[in-house]
Design an enzyme around this catalytic site. Structure first.
Site, PDB file in Angstrom:
ATOM      1  N   ALA A 259      -3.646   7.587  -5.419  1.00 19.19           N
ATOM      2  CA  ALA A 259      -2.238   7.192  -5.546  1.00 19.19           C
ATOM      3  C   ALA A 259      -2.201   5.701  -5.877  1.00 19.19           C
ATOM      4  O   ALA A 259      -2.037   4.858  -4.984  1.00 19.19           O
ATOM      5  CB  ALA A 259      -1.507   7.478  -4.244  1.00 19.19           C
TER       6      ALA A 259
ATOM      7  N   GLY B 164       0.837  -1.214   0.000  1.00 13.27           N
ATOM      8  CA  GLY B 164       0.000   0.000   0.000  1.00 13.27           C
ATOM      9  C   GLY B 164       0.857   1.244   0.000  1.00 13.27           C
ATOM     10  O   GLY B 164       2.069   1.173  -0.229  1.00 13.27           O
ATOM     11  N   ASN B 165       0.251   2.396   0.230  1.00 18.38           N
ATOM     12  CA  ASN B 165       1.019   3.639   0.346  1.00 18.38           C
ATOM     13  C   ASN B 165       0.334   4.575   1.334  1.00 18.38           C
ATOM     14  O   ASN B 165      -0.718   4.246   1.890  1.00 18.38           O
ATOM     15  CB  ASN B 165       1.221   4.294  -1.030  1.00 18.38           C
ATOM     16  N   ARG B 166       0.905   5.754   1.526  1.00 16.69           N
ATOM     17  CA  ARG B 166       0.465   6.636   2.610  1.00 16.69           C
ATOM     18  C   ARG B 166      -0.712   7.547   2.270  1.00 16.69           C
ATOM     19  O   ARG B 166      -1.073   8.404   3.062  1.00 16.69           O
ATOM     20  CB  ARG B 166       1.628   7.528   3.046  1.00 16.69           C
TER      21      ARG B 166
END
Ligand code: CTP
Length: 416
Positions: A275, A208-210
């Site tokens: 994102a 995943g990402n932030r």
């Protein structure tokens, strides 16, 4: 949006009327001019003084008081109103409105006003589900009233079912949506993507990402407030969807791409604030990968584990190719985002060109006031004609408004 809006809030005699105090307070704080009209039974639950303290204005109730002033005033209130919101709306008042009965100040104003009508029914479960109440609500819906559905949950009586007044935030969202009908995005369909994606490794792990989704949700809210039909395609985030938007939840980039393609034909605008992960695991393990299993080990005893990744589709780049071919979506106004940690200007201009965007919103995510999870953003807006705007640090809601201003202006110039 709410600043200087002339809003009539009708309060009926139900236990949820105490929750309308918070609503009136929030409206007043947002700069709205709030006139409260209470039914006689509402005053059994909350005193008019409570509402007038919150609204900083008089509260109206008795149509037949001795001076006769109120009877005249109901016409003035009805004419000045931009919105009549009845919170909570009881079965009794709903029935009166459906049948044009005007025997108190609130029902008389409802009959006299041209303003849109928003009802938030809240009552005992079986009164709400009763065919009479449902038929009355349908009648009002057919005449253009907006109904905020009650929530399902534990009611004051202890019963479980539909009938709870939604939270103030939901009610405010519904009011803003109704006030925004006829705004500068009226009749437009806007797709907004938000949040990060989760690319599964096995049933319990993912890449995943932030991304928090805050910027995308602010954009969806702003577009809704300006009259658009908003389709919000969201990765997993900890935010509730703004009231009135069409929500599609996705987890992976492939799902996000498919969701976008299913809406693209009729859309006017695509805002890609999500994102999406650039890579995903080449293979998703059907069972949890155990650290001691051969599958996890690079070399026996090395303590290393390699995960093979394959590239995800670049959604915007693919769309640019389709648009060149004259495929659906060729009239879309496309807005991209770029979250950068270095060489921001150069990367932003390259992305704008490669993805053939109308606008690219770039931010430096290493700043503490900008990017993932923050409530403010400091962005640069790059235009297709080479122009660049350096925006000040602003709350994400204001950044969203600035972006939508530019989208509206591009829609105005678009040749269909
Ligand atoms: N984007 C996309 N599909 C992807 C990745 C990104 O459509 N697979 C979109 C994003 O939603 C954003 C824009 O492209 O609007 C730029 O995303 P960003 O991650 O900054 O750029 P990338 O093209 O992925 O380039 P890099 O990761 O090398 O910076």
């Amino acid at each position: 949006m709410l600043r200087n809006a002339h809003i009539l809030v009708g309060i009926c005699g139900g236990i949820a009327s105490y929750k309308a105090v918070e609503l009136v307070s929030q409206l007043q704080q947002a700069g709205a001019l709030v006139d409260v009209i209470m039914t006689e039974h509402a005053e059994d639950f909350v005193k008019p003084l409570t509402f007038s303290t919150m609204s900083h204005r008089p509260v109206y109730s008795d149509l037949w008081e001795a001076t006769g002033e109120a009877a005249e005033r109901h016409i003035a209130l009805a004419e000045a109103a931009e919105l009549l919101a009845i919170v909570p709306a009881t079965a009794n008042t709903i029935a009166k409105l459906a049948h044009g009965i005007a025997d108190n100040m609130l029902s008389a104003v409802a009959l006299a006003t041209q303003a849109p009508l928003l009802l938030a029914p809240a009552m005992y479960r079986d009164m709400y589900t009763h065919p009479a109440t449902q038929a009355n609500l349908n009648l009002l819906r057919e005449r253009g009233a907006y109904i905020v559905e009650p929530e399902v949950g534990r009611l004051a009586s202890g019963a479980i079912g539909p009938g709870r007044l939604p939270d103030t935030e939901v009610l405010l969202g519904a009011m803003r949506m109704v006030l925004g009908q006829g705004g500068d995005l009226a009749g437009r369909r806007v797709i907004v993507t938000a949040g990060g994606t989760q690319e599964p490794i096995d049933p319990v792990r993912y890449i995943g990402n932030r991304s928090s989704g805050k910027m995308g949700y602010a954009l969806a809210t702003e577009a809704r407030d300006r009259g658009a039909h908003v389709i919000l395609i969201s990765g997993p985030v900890a935010l509730s969807a703004p009231y009135g938007v069409e929500l599609r939840r996705v987890e992976t980039v492939i799902q996000m791409r498919d969701a976008i393609h299913s809406f693209i034909t009729d859309a006017d605008v695509l805002i890609m604030s999500a994102a999406p992960a650039d890579f995903r695991p080449a293979r998703v393990a059907a069972q949890k990968i155990k650290k001691d299993s051969g599958e996890a080990r690079e070399r026996e005893g090395s303590g290393e584990w390699s995960l093979k990744l394959v590239q995800n589709p670049d959604i915007l780049r693919e769309l640019a190719i389709l648009r060149e071919d004259g495929q659906p979506g060729r009239h879309l106004i496309c807005v991209g985002f770029a979250a950068e940690t270095h060489d921001l200007m150069q990367h932003a201009r390259e992305k704008l060109r490669a993805k053939q965007l109308d606008l690219l919103v770039a931010n430096d995510v290493t700043r503490s006031d900008s990017g993932f999870g923050t409530d403010t953003n400091k962005v640069l807006i790059f235009h297709a004609d080479g122009a660049m705007e350096d925006m000040p640090v602003m709350p994400k809601a204001d950044v969203a408004a600035a972006i939508i201003d530019r989208v509206v202006s591009l829609l105005g110039k678009r040749v269909n």
